[in-house]
Enzyme design. Structure first.
Site, PDB file in Angstrom:
ATOM      1  N   ASP A 173      63.370 123.062   4.567  1.00 50.34           N
ATOM      2  CA  ASP A 173      64.354 122.321   3.776  1.00 50.34           C
ATOM      3  C   ASP A 173      64.573 123.047   2.449  1.00 50.34           C
ATOM      4  O   ASP A 173      63.626 123.259   1.683  1.00 50.34           O
ATOM      5  CB  ASP A 173      63.798 120.917   3.522  1.00 50.34           C
ATOM      6  CG  ASP A 173      64.883 119.911   3.217  1.00 50.34           C
ATOM      7  OD1 ASP A 173      66.070 120.287   3.256  1.00 50.34           O
ATOM      8  OD2 ASP A 173      64.536 118.742   2.956  1.00 50.34           O
ATOM      9  N   GLU A 207      72.013 110.476   6.839  1.00 48.19           N
ATOM     10  CA  GLU A 207      71.013 109.627   6.164  1.00 48.19           C
ATOM     11  C   GLU A 207      71.687 108.477   5.430  1.00 48.19           C
ATOM     12  O   GLU A 207      72.681 108.674   4.710  1.00 48.19           O
ATOM     13  CB  GLU A 207      70.183 110.472   5.171  1.00 48.19           C
ATOM     14  CG  GLU A 207      69.189 109.619   4.392  1.00 48.19           C
ATOM     15  CD  GLU A 207      68.091 110.401   3.690  1.00 48.19           C
ATOM     16  OE1 GLU A 207      68.053 111.637   3.819  1.00 48.19           O
ATOM     17  OE2 GLU A 207      67.270 109.753   3.018  1.00 48.19           O
ATOM     18  N   ASP A 240      61.982 118.378   1.850  1.00 49.95           N
ATOM     19  CA  ASP A 240      61.695 118.366   0.414  1.00 49.95           C
ATOM     20  C   ASP A 240      61.179 116.983  -0.007  1.00 49.95           C
ATOM     21  O   ASP A 240      60.796 116.780  -1.165  1.00 49.95           O
ATOM     22  CB  ASP A 240      62.911 118.812  -0.421  1.00 49.95           C
ATOM     23  CG  ASP A 240      64.084 117.864  -0.312  1.00 49.95           C
ATOM     24  OD1 ASP A 240      64.048 116.940   0.512  1.00 49.95           O
ATOM     25  OD2 ASP A 240      65.063 118.060  -1.063  1.00 49.95           O
ATOM     26  N   SER A 241      61.124 116.051   0.939  1.00 49.47           N
ATOM     27  CA  SER A 241      60.432 114.779   0.700  1.00 49.47           C
ATOM     28  C   SER A 241      58.960 115.045   0.382  1.00 49.47           C
ATOM     29  O   SER A 241      58.247 114.147  -0.066  1.00 49.47           O
ATOM     30  CB  SER A 241      60.561 113.856   1.917  1.00 49.47           C
ATOM     31  OG  SER A 241      60.210 114.538   3.100  1.00 49.47           O
ATOM     32  N   LYS A 297      67.684 123.688   6.341  1.00 43.04           N
ATOM     33  CA  LYS A 297      68.548 122.527   6.129  1.00 43.04           C
ATOM     34  C   LYS A 297      68.996 122.507   4.675  1.00 43.04           C
ATOM     35  O   LYS A 297      68.215 122.818   3.781  1.00 43.04           O
ATOM     36  CB  LYS A 297      67.772 121.245   6.452  1.00 43.04           C
ATOM     37  CG  LYS A 297      68.538 119.966   6.143  1.00 43.04           C
ATOM     38  CD  LYS A 297      67.849 118.757   6.691  1.00 43.04           C
ATOM     39  CE  LYS A 297      66.805 118.164   5.777  1.00 43.04           C
ATOM     40  NZ  LYS A 297      67.304 117.758   4.448  1.00 43.04           N
ATOM     41  N   GLU A 356      71.754 120.141   1.890  1.00 39.62           N
ATOM     42  CA  GLU A 356      72.517 118.904   1.731  1.00 39.62           C
ATOM     43  C   GLU A 356      73.957 119.191   1.308  1.00 39.62           C
ATOM     44  O   GLU A 356      74.205 120.134   0.550  1.00 39.62           O
ATOM     45  CB  GLU A 356      71.827 118.016   0.683  1.00 39.62           C
ATOM     46  CG  GLU A 356      70.422 117.607   1.100  1.00 39.62           C
ATOM     47  CD  GLU A 356      69.756 116.663   0.094  1.00 39.62           C
ATOM     48  OE1 GLU A 356      70.405 116.246  -0.888  1.00 39.62           O
ATOM     49  OE2 GLU A 356      68.569 116.348   0.310  1.00 39.62           O
TER      50      GLU A 356
HETATM   51  O1  KIV Z   1      63.190 115.837   3.097  1.00 35.12           O
HETATM   52  C1  KIV Z   1      63.218 115.143   4.112  1.00 35.12           C
HETATM   53  O2  KIV Z   1      62.201 114.623   4.570  1.00 35.12           O
HETATM   54  C2  KIV Z   1      64.500 114.935   4.750  1.00 35.12           C
HETATM   55  C3  KIV Z   1      64.540 113.964   5.880  1.00 35.12           C
HETATM   56  C4  KIV Z   1      64.465 112.594   5.383  1.00 35.12           C
HETATM   57  C5  KIV Z   1      65.723 114.177   6.741  1.00 35.12           C
HETATM   58  O3  KIV Z   1      65.460 115.498   4.354  1.00 35.12           O
END
Ligand code: KIV
Length: 296
Positions: free
Chosen positions: A93, A192, A54-55, A123, A125
């Site tokens: 994500d 992280e 989600d970055s 993934k 959080e």
């Molecule tokens: O969204 C992302 O890029 C991440 C990584 C930094 C692990 O969660």
């Protein structure tokens, strides 16, 4: 250590490969990618996991944090990246708001990542508080990666992107979170923005591989954001970011060269142009000649 040389036939990296690598003490590699080209380059370079993080919100869409990226935006980019990945484990994500409402909503959205975008693992959080949700996802046959420490979706609660796990109480909470995720059955967990010592303790304690970002060298693997690796971001960088290439410099130079060549009519050259077939050219010449004669 077995690093498959580039160009050699490669086996598909799966959820099972994660634990195998941890057992063999071989470092796991993970990079983010958000479209076909970047995913293909990452996959062909032999990286184990491609994460459509989600970055995306910050690196690609230019937002200040990750909170505003939507399911639809994530799915759009995940589908594009999917087309570039053949061998790496393909991770989607879950964006903010796609699982915080409860397990049912989480399963529905995670299933969309699998069915509509080809994700092989999702993934999310959070630690202890996500255990029931993770079990529900596993019941729905969806492998899960955990993510603890500096969890960017909690930026407002943390009061900024701050290293976590600095006090004894915070270290104990992180240990509890990691053990809870491990027991719940995550395939791996991202650590992280936590002190190296804490990441080492967690890595020693849990069976699931730990993949660090700003968590020091003792994790079972490392992940970086594609745009950080390539210097394609602006503003101050966290201390763990290492630029393995100057993408910004390369792109700026190429764009300026294009601008200069167009400005001086050096681009395109004749060899970079299409030409009429001989008969059409001759026919056209005749037509133009007739028009010129009429004008005389
Ligand atoms: O969204 C992302 O890029 C991440 C990584 C930094 C692990 O969660």
């Amino acid at each position: 250590m077995s690093l498959t040389p580039l160009g050699e036939p490669r086996q598909k990296f799966t959820v099972a490969s994660l634990r195998e690598k941890k057992l063999r003490r071989e470092p796991i590699t993970c990079l983010t990618a958000y479209d076909y080209a970047s995913a293909r380059l990452v996959d062909e370079a032999g990286i184990d996991i491609v994460l459509v993080g989600d970055s995306l919100a910050m690196a690609v869409l230019g937002h200040e944090n990750t909170l505003s990226v939507t399911m639809e935006e994530m799915l759009h980019h995940t589908r594009a990246a999917r087309r570039g990945v053949k061998h790496a484990l393909f991770m989607g994500d879950m964006p903010y708001g796609s699982y915080q409402l409860g397990a049912e909503e989480a399963v529905r959205n995670a299933a969309r990542f699998v069915k509509e975008a080809g994700a092989e693992i999702v993934k999310l959080e959070g630690g202890e508080k996500r255990v029931d949700m993770i079990r529900r996802l596993l019941d729905a046959e969806i492998p899960v990666a955990g993510h603890i420490g500096l969890t960017p979706q909690s930026v407002n609660v943390m009061g900024g992107f701050k290293v976590q796990g600095k006090s004894l109480a915070a270290v104990e909470q992180l240990m509890r979170d990691a053990v809870a995720l491990d027991r719940a059955g995550v395939a791996c967990m991202i650590l992280e923005g936590i002190p190296r010592e804490v990441a080492a303790l967690i890595t020693e304690e849990v069976k699931a591989p730990t993949i660090g970002i700003g968590a020091g060298p003792d994790c079972d693997g490392q992940v970086l954001v594609f745009h950080d690796l390539l210097n394609l971001t602006w503003g101050p960088q966290p201390k763990f970011v290492r630029h393995y290439g100057d993408g910004a410099g390369l792109i700026a130079e190429a764009v300026q060269a294009f601008r200069a060549d167009v400005g001086s009519r050096q681009y395109p050259e004749d060899g970079e142009s299409y030409h009429l077939p001989k008969e059409t050219r001759e026919g056209l010449e005749t037509v133009l000649e007739r028009k010129r004669a009429l004008r005389r």
